[in-house]
Enzyme design. Structure first.
Site, PDB file in Angstrom:
ATOM      1  N   LYS A 186      11.973 -11.603  -2.324  1.00 19.73           N
ATOM      2  CA  LYS A 186      11.960 -13.100  -2.414  1.00 19.73           C
ATOM      3  C   LYS A 186      10.996 -13.503  -3.462  1.00 19.73           C
ATOM      4  CE  LYS A 186      10.370 -16.368  -0.681  1.00 19.73           C
ATOM      5  NZ  LYS A 186       9.942 -17.207  -1.993  1.00 19.73           N
ATOM      6  N   ALA A 188       8.431 -16.156  -5.544  1.00 18.98           N
ATOM      7  CA  ALA A 188       8.171 -17.582  -5.361  1.00 18.98           C
ATOM      8  C   ALA A 188       9.118 -18.305  -6.214  1.00 18.98           C
ATOM      9  CB  ALA A 188       6.810 -17.967  -5.923  1.00 18.98           C
ATOM     10  N   SER A 241      -0.808 -16.275   0.145  1.00 18.38           N
ATOM     11  CA  SER A 241      -2.068 -16.803   0.960  1.00 18.38           C
ATOM     12  C   SER A 241      -2.446 -16.288   2.091  1.00 18.38           C
ATOM     13  CB  SER A 241      -1.982 -18.305   0.773  1.00 18.38           C
ATOM     14  OG  SER A 241      -0.661 -18.722   1.715  1.00 18.38           O
ATOM     15  N   GLU A 262      -1.182  -8.403   1.531  1.00 20.29           N
ATOM     16  CA  GLU A 262      -1.904  -8.764   0.123  1.00 20.29           C
ATOM     17  C   GLU A 262      -2.453 -10.055   0.045  1.00 20.29           C
ATOM     18  OE1 GLU A 262      -3.425  -6.183  -1.439  1.00 20.29           O
ATOM     19  OE2 GLU A 262      -2.163  -4.608  -1.141  1.00 20.29           O
ATOM     20  N   CYS A 296      -5.771 -13.259  -7.392  1.00 21.68           N
ATOM     21  CA  CYS A 296      -6.381 -13.025  -6.055  1.00 21.68           C
ATOM     22  C   CYS A 296      -7.930 -12.267  -6.209  1.00 21.68           C
ATOM     23  CB  CYS A 296      -5.728 -12.289  -5.259  1.00 21.68           C
ATOM     24  SG  CYS A 296      -4.909 -10.778  -6.153  1.00 21.68           S
ATOM     25  N   GLU A 393     -11.179 -20.399  -1.981  1.00 21.86           N
ATOM     26  CA  GLU A 393     -10.507 -19.738  -2.928  1.00 21.86           C
ATOM     27  C   GLU A 393     -10.134 -21.040  -4.097  1.00 21.86           C
ATOM     28  OE1 GLU A 393      -6.616 -17.764  -2.350  1.00 21.86           O
ATOM     29  OE2 GLU A 393      -7.107 -16.255  -3.695  1.00 21.86           O
ATOM     30  N   SER A 453      -7.642  -3.713 -11.323  1.00 20.03           N
ATOM     31  CA  SER A 453      -6.200  -3.536 -11.364  1.00 20.03           C
ATOM     32  C   SER A 453      -6.015  -2.510 -12.108  1.00 20.03           C
ATOM     33  CB  SER A 453      -5.487  -4.990 -11.640  1.00 20.03           C
ATOM     34  OG  SER A 453      -5.949  -5.833 -11.156  1.00 20.03           O
TER      35      SER A 453
HETATM   36  P1  NAP Z   1       1.785 -18.630  -0.860  1.00 24.09           P
HETATM   37  O1  NAP Z   1       1.869 -20.073  -0.676  1.00 24.09           O
HETATM   38  O2  NAP Z   1       1.446 -17.826   0.342  1.00 24.09           O
HETATM   39  O3  NAP Z   1       3.237 -17.874  -1.437  1.00 24.09           O
HETATM   40  C1  NAP Z   1       3.436 -16.915  -1.464  1.00 24.09           C
HETATM   41  C2  NAP Z   1       4.902 -16.267  -1.414  1.00 24.09           C
HETATM   42  O4  NAP Z   1       5.227 -16.697   0.042  1.00 24.09           O
HETATM   43  C3  NAP Z   1       5.919 -17.015  -2.171  1.00 24.09           C
HETATM   44  O5  NAP Z   1       7.107 -16.276  -2.242  1.00 24.09           O
HETATM   45  C4  NAP Z   1       6.067 -18.187  -1.181  1.00 24.09           C
HETATM   46  O6  NAP Z   1       7.699 -18.728  -1.326  1.00 24.09           O
HETATM   47  C5  NAP Z   1       6.339 -17.499   0.233  1.00 24.09           C
HETATM   48  N1  NAP Z   1       6.294 -18.425   1.456  1.00 24.09           N
HETATM   49  C6  NAP Z   1       5.475 -19.607   1.504  1.00 24.09           C
HETATM   50  N2  NAP Z   1       5.498 -20.002   2.741  1.00 24.09           N
HETATM   51  C7  NAP Z   1       6.319 -19.125   3.264  1.00 24.09           C
HETATM   52  C8  NAP Z   1       7.002 -18.813   4.771  1.00 24.09           C
HETATM   53  N3  NAP Z   1       6.543 -19.787   5.600  1.00 24.09           N
HETATM   54  N4  NAP Z   1       7.660 -17.777   4.903  1.00 24.09           N
HETATM   55  C9  NAP Z   1       7.866 -17.009   4.022  1.00 24.09           C
HETATM   56  N5  NAP Z   1       7.716 -17.260   2.837  1.00 24.09           N
HETATM   57  C10 NAP Z   1       6.921 -18.101   2.441  1.00 24.09           C
HETATM   58  O7  NAP Z   1       0.891 -18.076  -1.920  1.00 24.09           O
HETATM   59  P2  NAP Z   1       0.833 -18.569  -3.580  1.00 24.09           P
HETATM   60  O8  NAP Z   1       0.203 -20.101  -3.526  1.00 24.09           O
HETATM   61  O9  NAP Z   1       2.224 -18.338  -4.120  1.00 24.09           O
HETATM   62  O10 NAP Z   1      -0.189 -17.472  -4.235  1.00 24.09           O
HETATM   63  C11 NAP Z   1      -1.276 -17.706  -4.169  1.00 24.09           C
HETATM   64  C12 NAP Z   1      -2.082 -16.742  -3.209  1.00 24.09           C
HETATM   65  O11 NAP Z   1      -1.544 -15.278  -3.248  1.00 24.09           O
HETATM   66  C13 NAP Z   1      -3.564 -16.835  -3.338  1.00 24.09           C
HETATM   67  O12 NAP Z   1      -4.116 -16.719  -1.993  1.00 24.09           O
HETATM   68  C14 NAP Z   1      -3.823 -15.291  -3.747  1.00 24.09           C
HETATM   69  O13 NAP Z   1      -5.044 -14.939  -3.567  1.00 24.09           O
HETATM   70  C15 NAP Z   1      -2.682 -14.626  -3.101  1.00 24.09           C
HETATM   71  N6  NAP Z   1      -2.654 -13.393  -4.021  1.00 24.09           N
HETATM   72  C16 NAP Z   1      -2.834 -12.095  -3.198  1.00 24.09           C
HETATM   73  C17 NAP Z   1      -2.888 -10.946  -4.138  1.00 24.09           C
HETATM   74  C18 NAP Z   1      -3.268  -9.818  -3.291  1.00 24.09           C
HETATM   75  O14 NAP Z   1      -2.881  -8.499  -3.929  1.00 24.09           O
HETATM   76  N7  NAP Z   1      -4.088  -9.739  -2.341  1.00 24.09           N
HETATM   77  C19 NAP Z   1      -1.983 -11.017  -5.358  1.00 24.09           C
HETATM   78  C20 NAP Z   1      -1.697 -12.125  -5.768  1.00 24.09           C
HETATM   79  C21 NAP Z   1      -2.006 -13.376  -5.246  1.00 24.09           C
HETATM   80  P3  NAP Z   1       7.704 -20.326  -2.137  1.00 24.09           P
HETATM   81  O15 NAP Z   1       6.770 -20.087  -3.323  1.00 24.09           O
HETATM   82  O16 NAP Z   1       9.200 -20.193  -2.748  1.00 24.09           O
HETATM   83  O17 NAP Z   1       7.630 -21.199  -1.097  1.00 24.09           O
END
Ligand code: NAP
Length: 489
Positions: A186, A188, A241, A262, A296, A393, A453
Site C-alpha cells: 500500500k 501513501a 513515521s 524504517e 528520513c 524531524e 543511500s
Molecule cells: P506516515 O504518516 O507514517 O505514513 C507512511 C505510510 O503509512 C503511508 O503509506 C500512510 O498511508 C501509512 N499509514 C499512516 N497511518 C497508518 C495506519 N494507522 N495504519 C496503516 N498505515 C498507515 O509517514 P509519512 O508522513 O508518509 O512519511 C514521512 C515519514 O517517513 C518520516 O518520519 C520519515 O523519516 C519516514 N521515512 C523513513 C524512511 C526510512 O527508511 N527510515 C524512509 C522514508 C521516510 P497514507 O498516506 O495513505 O495515510
C-alpha cells in the site's frame, strides 16, 4: 507549452488507476476513488481506486494462494523477472521521473535520480536471487550434522511513504520477489501513481499474477489493520513515521508477525575544525536539500566546531539562497514545493520557534506567496539548545547551525536524540573519523559524504528509527527464514 502539458497528461494517462489484485486490474468493490494532487499547483491530476477492507483482504487472499507456487519457482527465473523490470524502469526513466514530480513535487532531475536508485534494487536483488544458500556442518562431537536451509518468509504486507514513492517500494519488493515471497503493498495516498506504474512494469516483466498485489486507499489505518492482524500474513515491512510504526508494531504483535521498521530520523551533521570546508558545504547541500529536506536521512541539525561555525553558516546560506524554487517540471528548478499545507505549516512553526528562542536567520525563513506549498531554503545560526527543531524531524529545507567546542561535546549532541538512523561526519583526521563513527548511535554514518543511500549497502536505523535493513546482502535476509535440520547419519 502545449506540448509539455500534453506530455504531462500522457504520462498520467498511461498509469493504471485501479487496484492490482491476483494479476488483474480492478476497481474498488464499492467503486470509490481518491484524488491525486499536484503539490506545486494544488490541482487534481487524476483519481485512483480507493480500496476498502474487502479489497485489501482479497489482495491478501491472492498473495496467500500464490505463495507456495511462487516460493518454489526457480531462483534464476525470479532473478530474470527482476532484471527485466530493471531494464524497463531504466529505459522509461524520463516518463517515470515526470510522473513522480507531478504527484510528489521534487524537481525532475531529482525524480530521475530516484528512479535510478529504485531500479538498482531490482538489479541488485536479481543477482541475489540465485545466491540464497544454507550450510552443512559437522557438529562438535563429530557424530551429527547441522544442516540449515533458507526458505521464503511467506506473504508480506508492505506500507510505504510519499517522499520516495518508487525507491521505498523497490527496496521491499525486489528482495521479497528474489526470496520467493508474495506481497500486498500500500503506497501513501498522496503518491500512488509511481507504485501503480511499477506494478504495471513488473507485470510486463513476467511477474506471475498474485505475487505482487497493490492496494491504494484513503483510509490506510482501517484498510490495513485487518491484514496485519490476519494469521495468514507472515511479515510486515513499514517505512514511515515512528508514530505510525509504533502503532503497527502493536497490531503486528497479535500474530507475532515478523517486522521491519524504517522510521523517522533526526540526523546530525558534524563538522570538525580539520574538515575540508568546501567538501562539507557540498555534502551539506546534498544531505539537507535532497528531496527538499523531506528525507528520513536529511541532515536535521549541523553541529560545527565553533572556530568554523560562522564561516560554514554563511557559505551554506550563500548556496541555499541561490537555489531556484519552482514547479519541479520547469527548467532550472532546484527546489520544489513541500508535500502539503500541513507540512509547510509545521516547517514554518519550527523556524518561528527557533527564532523566538534566539536563532539568527542567515537566509530564508519565509513561505513565499502564491500557489503551491513552497518554503524558502533557510539557514539559522546560533540556535539555542531549547529549539524544537534540534529534537524534531523538520522534513523541510531548513538548516539549523550550532557550535561545539570539543569532540566529546559533538558526540554528546549528536546522540542526544531518540532517533538513530544516520549521522554525517566531516574530518580529515583518520583516528577521529573512526572514534566518532564508533561512538555514534546510528545505523549508518556518512564519512566525508552527504549521502549514504546505495543499493549495495544495508540501510536502516537503531533506537526510534527502527530495525531491519534494506539493500545489500542483508536486505534479502529480511525475507528468509532459517530452518535447521539436526541430522544423524
Ligand atoms: P506516515 O504518516 O507514517 O505514513 C507512511 C505510510 O503509512 C503511508 O503509506 C500512510 O498511508 C501509512 N499509514 C499512516 N497511518 C497508518 C495506519 N494507522 N495504519 C496503516 N498505515 C498507515 O509517514 P509519512 O508522513 O508518509 O512519511 C514521512 C515519514 O517517513 C518520516 O518520519 C520519515 O523519516 C519516514 N521515512 C523513513 C524512511 C526510512 O527508511 N527510515 C524512509 C522514508 C521516510 P497514507 O498516506 O495513505 O495515510
Amino acid at each position: 507549452m502545449a506540448t509539455t502539458q500534453s506530455r504531462e497528461a500522457q504520462v498520467v494517462d498511461a498509469v493504471p488507476k485501479q487496484l492490482f489484485v491476483g494479476g488483474e486490474w480492478r476497481d474498488a468493490a464499492e467503486g470509490g476513488t481518491l484524488g491525486v494532487e499536484d503539490p506545486a499547483t494544488g490541482e487534481t491530476l487524476c483519481d485512483v481506486a480507493d480500496a476498502q477492507v474487502g479489497d485489501a483482504v482479497a489482495a491478501l487472499d491472492a498473495a496467500v494462494e500464490t505463495q507456495a507456487e511462487w516460493g518454489s519457482h526457480a531462483p534464476r527465473e525470479r532473478g530474470e523477472i527482476l532484471r527485466r523490470a530493471f531494464e524497463m524502469l531504466s529505459a522509461r526513466a524520463d516518463d517515470l521521473a515526470l510522473l513522480m514530480t507531478l504527484e510528489m513535487g521534487k524537481p525532475v532531475a531529482e525524480s530521475k535520480a530516484e528512479i535510478t536508485y529504485a531500479a538498482e534494487f531490482l538489479r541488485w536483488f536479481s543477482e541475489e536471487a540465485v545466491r540464497i544458500a544454507g550450510r552443512y556442518q559437522v557438529n562438535q562431537t563429530g557424530q551429527g550434522r547441522v544442516l540449515t536451509m533458507k526458505q521464503p518468509v511467506g506473504p508480506c504486507i508492505f506500507i510505504t511513504p510519499w517522499n520516495f514513492p518508487m525507491a521505498m517500494g523497490t527496496r521491499k519488493i525486489a528482495p521479497a520477489v528474489a526470496a520467493g515471497c508474495t506481497m500486498v503493498i500500500k503506497p501513501a495516498k498522496q503518491t500512488p501513481l509511481s507504485m501503480l506504474a511499477l506494478a504495471g512494469i513488473l507485470e510486463e516483466a513476467g511477474l506471475p499474477g498474485g505475487v505482487l498485489n497493490v492496494i491504494t486507499a484513503s483510509s490506510s489505518g482501517s484498510v490495513m489493520e485487518p491484514l496485519i492482524r490476519d494469521p495468514r500474513a507472515r511479515k510486515l515491512s513499514f517505512t514511515g513515521s515512528t508514530e505510525v510504526g509504533r502503532k503497527l508494531m502493536e497490531q503486528a504483535s497479535e500474530q507475532v508477525l515478523r517486522v521491519s521498521m524504517e522510521l523517522g530520523g533526526n540526523a546530525p551533521f558534524l563538522i570538525f575544525e580539520d574538515a575540508d570546508l568546501d567538501a562539507a558545504v557540498q555534502g551539506a547541500m546534498l544531505a539537507k536539500m535532497r528531496n527538499v529536506g523531506e528525507a528520513c536521512t536529511a541532515a536535521n541539525r549541523f553541529h560545527v566546531a565553533s572556530s568554523v561555525a560562522d564561516e560554514f553558516a554563511s557559505r551554506l546560506a550563500e548556496r541555499m539562497g541561490a537555489l531556484k524554487l519552482g514547479r519541479g517540471t520547469d527548467d532550472g528548478v532546484e527546489v520544489g514545493p513541500l508535500i502539503d499545507a500541513d507540512q509547510r505549516a509545521k516547517v514554518a512553526e519550527l523556524v518561528e520557534d527557533a527564532v523566538g528562542k534566539g536563532a539568527r536567520t542567515v537566509v530564508g525563513g519565509n513561505a513565499p506567496d502564491g500557489s503551491g506549498y513552497f518554503y524558502e531554503p533557510t539557514v539559522l545560526a546560533d540556535v539555542s539548545d531549547g529549539a524544537r527543531l534540534l529534537k524534531e524531524e523538520i522534513f523541510g529545507p531548513v538548516a539549523p547551525v550550532k557550535g561545539f567546542s570539543s569532540e566529546e561535546e559533538a558526540i554528546h549532541w549528536a546522540n542526544d536524540t531518540e532517533y538513530g538512523l544516520v549521522a554525517y561526519v566531516y574530518t580529515r583526521d583518520l583516528g577521529r573519523a573512526f572514534r566518532v563513527a564508533e561512538a555514534l548511535e546510528t545505523g549508518m554514518v556518512g564519512l566525508n559524504q552527504g549521502i549514504v543511500s546505495n543499493g549495495a549497502a544495508p540501510f536502516g536505523g537503531v533506537k526510534h528509527s527502527g530495525f531491519g535493513r534494506e539493500g545489500g546482502p542483508e536486505g534479502i535476509e529480511e525475507y528468509l527464514e532459517t530452518k535447521y535440520v539436526a541430522m544423524s547419519l
